[in-house]
Design an enzyme around this catalytic site. Sequence first.
Site, PDB file in Angstrom:
ATOM      1  N   PRO A  14       0.724  -1.219  -0.039  1.00 16.64           N
ATOM      2  CA  PRO A  14       0.195  -0.082   0.060  1.00 16.64           C
ATOM      3  C   PRO A  14       0.725   1.325  -0.088  1.00 16.64           C
ATOM      4  CG  PRO A  14      -0.129  -1.219   2.144  1.00 16.64           C
ATOM      5  CD  PRO A  14       0.643  -2.275   1.175  1.00 16.64           C
ATOM      6  N   ASN A  15       0.367   2.107  -0.865  1.00 21.38           N
ATOM      7  CA  ASN A  15       0.790   3.413  -1.044  1.00 21.38           C
ATOM      8  C   ASN A  15       2.082   3.650  -1.676  1.00 21.38           C
ATOM      9  OD1 ASN A  15      -1.170   4.780   0.751  1.00 21.38           O
ATOM     10  ND2 ASN A  15      -0.350   3.817   2.556  1.00 21.38           N
ATOM     11  N   ARG A  22       5.093  10.995  -2.681  1.00 18.10           N
ATOM     12  CA  ARG A  22       5.005  10.792  -1.228  1.00 18.10           C
ATOM     13  C   ARG A  22       6.059  10.888  -0.339  1.00 18.10           C
ATOM     14  NH1 ARG A  22       4.768   4.605   1.173  1.00 18.10           N
ATOM     15  NH2 ARG A  22       4.020   5.003   3.134  1.00 18.10           N
ATOM     16  N   TYR A  27      11.204   8.298   1.406  1.00 19.30           N
ATOM     17  CA  TYR A  27      11.120   7.381   0.146  1.00 19.30           C
ATOM     18  C   TYR A  27      11.950   7.577  -0.931  1.00 19.30           C
ATOM     19  CZ  TYR A  27       7.722   5.601   3.564  1.00 19.30           C
ATOM     20  OH  TYR A  27       7.205   5.157   4.905  1.00 19.30           O
ATOM     21  N   ASN A  78       7.896  -5.817  -0.880  1.00 21.97           N
ATOM     22  CA  ASN A  78       7.732  -4.575  -0.078  1.00 21.97           C
ATOM     23  C   ASN A  78       6.661  -4.656   0.526  1.00 21.97           C
ATOM     24  OD1 ASN A  78       7.612  -2.044   1.428  1.00 21.97           O
ATOM     25  ND2 ASN A  78       8.925  -1.078  -0.050  1.00 21.97           N
ATOM     26  N   ALA A  81       3.063  -0.700   4.879  1.00 20.36           N
ATOM     27  CA  ALA A  81       2.489  -0.929   6.161  1.00 20.36           C
ATOM     28  C   ALA A  81       2.162  -2.044   6.396  1.00 20.36           C
ATOM     29  CB  ALA A  81       1.562   0.164   6.385  1.00 20.36           C
ATOM     30  N   GLU A 102      12.477  -9.691   1.782  1.00 21.21           N
ATOM     31  CA  GLU A 102      11.741  -8.511   2.152  1.00 21.21           C
ATOM     32  C   GLU A 102      12.422  -7.251   1.894  1.00 21.21           C
ATOM     33  OE1 GLU A 102      10.893  -8.926   6.368  1.00 21.21           O
ATOM     34  OE2 GLU A 102      10.323  -6.841   6.544  1.00 21.21           O
ATOM     35  N   HIS A 104      12.665  -2.951   2.172  1.00 24.28           N
ATOM     36  CA  HIS A 104      12.054  -1.350   2.611  1.00 24.28           C
ATOM     37  C   HIS A 104      12.997  -0.529   2.100  1.00 24.28           C
ATOM     38  CE1 HIS A 104       9.328  -3.721   5.111  1.00 24.28           C
ATOM     39  NE2 HIS A 104      10.171  -4.205   5.642  1.00 24.28           N
ATOM     40  N   ARG A 111      13.450   4.781  12.380  1.00 22.58           N
ATOM     41  CA  ARG A 111      12.378   5.467  12.299  1.00 22.58           C
ATOM     42  C   ARG A 111      11.454   5.163  13.609  1.00 22.58           C
ATOM     43  NH1 ARG A 111       9.450   4.744   6.546  1.00 22.58           N
ATOM     44  NH2 ARG A 111       8.352   6.587   7.516  1.00 22.58           N
TER      45      ARG A 111
HETATM   46  C1  DHK Z   1       7.224   1.442   3.176  1.00 21.30           C
HETATM   47  C2  DHK Z   1       5.960   1.907   4.031  1.00 21.30           C
HETATM   48  O1  DHK Z   1       5.011   2.375   3.177  1.00 21.30           O
HETATM   49  C3  DHK Z   1       5.933   1.773   5.403  1.00 21.30           C
HETATM   50  O2  DHK Z   1       4.607   1.626   6.015  1.00 21.30           O
HETATM   51  C4  DHK Z   1       7.111   1.069   5.956  1.00 21.30           C
HETATM   52  C5  DHK Z   1       8.256   0.876   3.913  1.00 21.30           C
HETATM   53  C6  DHK Z   1       8.381   1.161   5.432  1.00 21.30           C
HETATM   54  C7  DHK Z   1       9.569   1.332   3.138  1.00 21.30           C
HETATM   55  O3  DHK Z   1      10.574   1.695   3.643  1.00 21.30           O
HETATM   56  O4  DHK Z   1       9.740   1.002   1.896  1.00 21.30           O
HETATM   57  O5  DHK Z   1       7.038   1.142   7.346  1.00 21.30           O
END
Ligand code: DHK
Length: 150
Positions: A14-15, A22, A27, A78, A81, A102, A104, A111
């Site tokens: 998500p996102n 974002r 990110y 990835n 959340a 995995e 990130h 964080r």
């Molecule tokens: C991406 C997200 O959207 C967060 O909710 C995670 C992760 C971290 C990233 O660092 O890619 O906590």
Amino acid sequence: MPTETPRLLIINGPNLNLLGTREPGIYGASTLADVEQLCRESASALGFEAELLQSNHEGVIIDAIQAARNNAVGIVINPAAYTHTSVAIADALRAVELPVVEVHLSNVHSREEFRRHSYVSPAAVAVIAGAGINGYRYAVDHLASLLRED
Ligand code: DHK
């Protein structure tokens, strides 16, 4: 008959469709399209095909993981959340018995406290955090080495 190119399933949760706009300080400036291109190129250079999925929906991600049992040889995920909340994604990853890396983008350990716990990590052979989009390249590379050892 030509043999099929082995496939890696690469999932973004998500996102991550908002990458580039974002919270770029966390990110980065790269977009999801940049991530997907990097994954395709990294996989192809190592003799694999990348199947890309981004979804904001837990069930869609679980369905894709289950389908990977029959059509992929490894998974890069990835979970965004869902990393910190989803027992169901972790269970699906364990169920398919494929090597999982995995990823990130950010260093989740530097964080908020709640980002330090991952339900997914125990189901993964490796975890890469804080390397930005290069983390996906490292994940593909690691899966390729593992799979070549088989
Ligand atoms: C991406 C997200 O959207 C967060 O909710 C995670 C992760 C971290 C990233 O660092 O890619 O906590």
